[in-house]
Each structure stands twice: as structure tokens, then as C-alpha cells.
Design a protein around this motif. Structure first.
Motif, PDB file in Angstrom:
ATOM      1  N   ASP A  40      -1.230   2.857  18.487  1.00  0.00           N
ATOM      2  CA  ASP A  40      -2.704   2.364  18.230  1.00  0.00           C
ATOM      3  C   ASP A  40      -3.272   1.891  19.273  1.00  0.00           C
ATOM      4  N   HIS A  41      -3.692   1.401  19.500  1.00  0.00           N
ATOM      5  CA  HIS A  41      -4.483   0.430  20.517  1.00  0.00           C
ATOM      6  C   HIS A  41      -3.648  -0.577  20.936  1.00  0.00           C
ATOM      7  N   LYS A  42      -3.749  -1.796  19.303  1.00  0.00           N
ATOM      8  CA  LYS A  42      -3.067  -2.563  19.264  1.00  0.00           C
ATOM      9  C   LYS A  42      -1.502  -2.896  19.466  1.00  0.00           C
ATOM     10  N   GLY A  43      -1.159  -1.389  20.140  1.00  0.00           N
ATOM     11  CA  GLY A  43       0.514  -1.575  20.854  1.00  0.00           C
ATOM     12  C   GLY A  43       1.196  -1.502  19.661  1.00  0.00           C
ATOM     13  N   VAL A  64      -6.119   9.239  19.481  1.00  0.00           N
ATOM     14  CA  VAL A  64      -6.055   7.870  19.109  1.00  0.00           C
ATOM     15  C   VAL A  64      -7.644   7.647  19.314  1.00  0.00           C
ATOM     16  N   ARG A  65      -8.193   7.377  18.367  1.00  0.00           N
ATOM     17  CA  ARG A  65     -10.067   6.131  18.426  1.00  0.00           C
ATOM     18  C   ARG A  65      -9.158   5.074  18.147  1.00  0.00           C
ATOM     19  N   GLY A  66      -8.833   4.166  18.891  1.00  0.00           N
ATOM     20  CA  GLY A  66      -8.719   2.235  18.499  1.00  0.00           C
ATOM     21  C   GLY A  66      -7.940   2.311  17.383  1.00  0.00           C
ATOM     22  N   ASP A  67      -8.273   1.826  16.460  1.00  0.00           N
ATOM     23  CA  ASP A  67      -6.323   1.770  15.782  1.00  0.00           C
ATOM     24  C   ASP A  67      -6.306   2.712  14.518  1.00  0.00           C
ATOM     25  N   ARG A  68      -7.166   4.148  15.243  1.00  0.00           N
ATOM     26  CA  ARG A  68      -7.338   5.716  14.352  1.00  0.00           C
ATOM     27  C   ARG A  68      -6.577   6.559  15.137  1.00  0.00           C
ATOM     28  N   MET A  79      -6.566   5.681   8.928  1.00  0.00           N
ATOM     29  CA  MET A  79      -6.052   4.404   9.863  1.00  0.00           C
ATOM     30  C   MET A  79      -4.695   4.673   9.508  1.00  0.00           C
ATOM     31  N   GLY A  80      -3.902   3.017   9.735  1.00  0.00           N
ATOM     32  CA  GLY A  80      -2.880   2.832   9.879  1.00  0.00           C
ATOM     33  C   GLY A  80      -2.102   3.160   9.047  1.00  0.00           C
ATOM     34  N   VAL A  94     -17.731   9.281   1.172  1.00  0.00           N
ATOM     35  CA  VAL A  94     -16.302   7.993   1.519  1.00  0.00           C
ATOM     36  C   VAL A  94     -15.360   8.897   1.013  1.00  0.00           C
ATOM     37  N   PRO A  95     -14.228   9.586   1.345  1.00  0.00           N
ATOM     38  CA  PRO A  95     -13.234  10.487   1.333  1.00  0.00           C
ATOM     39  C   PRO A  95     -12.872   9.651   0.064  1.00  0.00           C
ATOM     40  N   PRO A  96     -12.158  10.299  -0.969  1.00  0.00           N
ATOM     41  CA  PRO A  96     -11.297  10.206  -2.267  1.00  0.00           C
ATOM     42  C   PRO A  96      -9.349  10.226  -1.454  1.00  0.00           C
ATOM     43  N   LYS A  97      -9.160   8.753  -2.313  1.00  0.00           N
ATOM     44  CA  LYS A  97      -7.795   8.397  -1.899  1.00  0.00           C
ATOM     45  C   LYS A  97      -6.774   9.435  -1.616  1.00  0.00           C
ATOM     46  N   SER A  98      -6.777  10.605  -1.991  1.00  0.00           N
ATOM     47  CA  SER A  98      -5.798  11.402  -2.626  1.00  0.00           C
ATOM     48  C   SER A  98      -6.263  12.476  -1.060  1.00  0.00           C
ATOM     49  N   ILE A  99      -6.716  12.126  -0.104  1.00  0.00           N
ATOM     50  CA  ILE A  99      -7.392  12.392   1.668  1.00  0.00           C
ATOM     51  C   ILE A  99      -6.607  11.643   2.347  1.00  0.00           C
ATOM     52  N   ALA A 100      -5.349  12.447   2.400  1.00  0.00           N
ATOM     53  CA  ALA A 100      -4.371  10.305   2.946  1.00  0.00           C
ATOM     54  C   ALA A 100      -3.554  11.180   3.821  1.00  0.00           C
ATOM     55  N   ALA A 101      -2.656  10.925   5.060  1.00  0.00           N
ATOM     56  CA  ALA A 101      -1.749  11.279   5.560  1.00  0.00           C
ATOM     57  C   ALA A 101      -0.505  10.800   5.167  1.00  0.00           C
TER      58      ALA A 101
END
Length: 280
Positions: A40-43, A64-68, A79-80, A94-101
Motif C-alpha cells: 500500500d502507499h504507506k509502505g 492499489v488505491r491508497g491503503d486499498r 482494506m489491508g 455496505v458489503p457483508p463480512k462474507s465478501i472478504a479476501a
């Protein structure tokens, strides 16, 4: 085809820190498990399973878009910690928690990017995570190689391929080098270049599974080549090289280039290695 979402037990190096810039997305494979490696852009570096949970597109095709990290297909942004927090087609949704990497542990130490399963404990490599400012100042990332051999073949052949002393390459071109085995019993080699010769002896130590220190002792100096082995599949292996010279180089870019040239010889010798035929 069945996709594997879990790595084998252990910690694996998937690349050199210097090769992954802020905002860059890459990919890696460990025993046929595909990963997306991104910074991410924070390194901060991240390692996830390389499929979007929405439609299965490879996340390594995204950006990458910022920290995403955004998926290329529908633009879902993660998100990270793997959570999906934005869907461009429905901005207010608002995406449900099930949609996660699916995420893996990822950290950087000694110039390498390490990954492991989410439940892996760092205890077995805590010594490699320790901060050593003196060591860090001498680390010289060489390159990552991809070799058409199994990881076991690479490991078996590693001790038979010496690397040039840094003192010789500080002032000469690797193309001028030739190596002669001076004493097979004691593992002594003679490196010659432009009328100079240096005798060196070598020792290969496996620090952890797939993590090696190869020491080159010559004159009153010791160079160390850190070699980490990344098992990609049964026929392909990644090898990541970092040099720790006895003294900090005054020309690190030139020295790195010389060792990068030598690494092509290293790869060729592993791929072309012929097993000794035992007499019947």
C-alpha cells in the motif's frame, strides 16, 4: 481445477523487499497456491489468496488505491485486513463480512518478504525477524530467480555452486571470471580475474527449512549469501538472493549488478546439473 487457499506449514519468502514499490501489485505461487503480493502507499506489504471473493478474478490484475487493493473486474475495494468496503456500482452499499479476501501473514525482514498461513506462529523464525542495524546496513539484495527444477533439486545442488568473493567483484567484471577447483577434498576454490587470484572456501548451512546461509571465507574476510527457496510447483522453484559482504560496499549498485550477472551462471548450473551415475 481446485484452487488451494491454504499454504503448507512454514514460512516462505516470495520476493525481495526492494522489488516491491509502494502501490505495486505482484503475484507469487507456493506449491500451487496463488498469492497476490501488494504494497500500500504507506509502505506496508500484504499477501492474500489471489482471487476476488466476488467473481474469482485474480486480484493481481488489480491496482492499489491508497491503503486499498481494487479488483480489476468490478472495482471492489478491499482494506489491508481483507474487508471489502466499497463497490463502485453501488457506492452506498455496505458489503457483508462474507465478501472478504483470504489473507495470509506477511512481514519483511533481512530484505525478504515472508508469508505464512494466518495461524502460523512466528516463534520458529523469531531470530530472523530481529533488527540488527549493523547487518541491515550491509545487506545487498541481488535478485530473484525462477529455476526449472523442483525445490528439492535446487537444495541438493546448492552446495556445489560457489559464489565469487565480494572483494574480487568490487573491481572487476564477472564476465572476466573463471573458477577452478583447487582442492576438492577441502572445498577450496581459486577465483582468477585480470592476474589476481583469491582462494576461498565455502560452507552451506540450512538455518530453517528452505533458508540457507552460504559462507565464503577468503583471506581474513567472510561474505555470506542468503538463499531462500520458494517451492512453486513440482517443476519450478523461486530462489531469492541477498549478499551480506564482510564490509559495506562503496559501490553497492555496481556490486549488485556484478552478482546479478553471476546469478545467471548460478541458474544455468542448477538447471544443467548432471547427477553422478553410480557404477553397477
Amino acid at each position: 481445477m481446485k484452487h488451494r487457499k491454504k499454504l503448507p506449514n512454514g514460512w516462505f519468502v516470495v520476493g525481495l523487499s526492494v522489488d516491491l514499490s509502494n502501490g505495486q501489485v505482484s503475484n507469487a505461487t507456493i506449491q500451487e497456491t496463488e498469492l497476490v503480493i501488494w504494497r500500500d502507499h504507506k509502505g506496508i506489504a500484504h499477501a492474500w489468496y489471489n482471487r476476488c471473493p466476488h467473481r474469482g478474478t485474480r486480484l493481481s490484475l488489480g491496482f492499489v488505491r491508497g491503503d486499498r487493493l481494487a479488483c480489476l473486474y468490478h472495482g471492489f475495494q478491499f482494506m489491508g485486513d481483507g474487508r471489502c468496503i466499497y463497490t463502485p456500482a453501488m457506492p452506498s452499499f455496505v458489503p457483508p463480512k462474507s465478501i472478504a479476501a483470504t489473507i495470509f501473514q506477511c512481514f519483511e525482514s533481512r530484505g525478504f518478504i515472508w508469508v505464512g498461513n494466518k495461524d502460523m506462529e512466528p516463534d520458529n523464525i523469531s531470530d530472523l525477524m530481529a533488527d540488527d542495524s549493523n547487518l541491515s546496513s550491509r545487506l545487498l539484495p541481488i535478485r530473484s530467480l525462477f529455476i526449472q527444477r523442483s525445490s528439492s533439486s535446487v537444495i541438493d545442488r546448492l552446495p556445489s555452486i560457489p559464489f565469487p568473493p565480494s572483494k574480487l567483484l568490487e573491481t572487476s567484471d564477472v564476465n572476466c571470471l573463471r573458477v577452478e577447483k583447487a582442492c576438492e577434498v577441502h572445498g577450496t576454490f581459486v577465483w582468477e580475474s585480470r592476474g589476481r587470484s583469491i582462494k576461498a572456501s565455502y560452507q552451506t548451512n540450512e538455518l530453517k527449512p528452505g533458508i540457507f546461509n552460504v559462507t565464503c571465507q577468503y583471506e581474513d574476510k567472510i561474505d555470506i549469501l542468503m538463499v531462500t527457496v520458494q517451492p512453486i510447483n513440482s517443476e519450478r522453484t523461486g530462489v531469492h538472493l541477498i549478499l551480506i559482504p564482510e564490509l559495506k560496499s562503496t559501490e553497492p549498485n555496481s556490486l549488485r549488478l556484478s552478482y546479478a550477472k553471476w546469478s545467471r551462471i548460478f541458474r544455468q548450473r542448477i538447471e544443467n546439473f548432471k547427477e553422478k551415475v553410480q557404477p553397477s
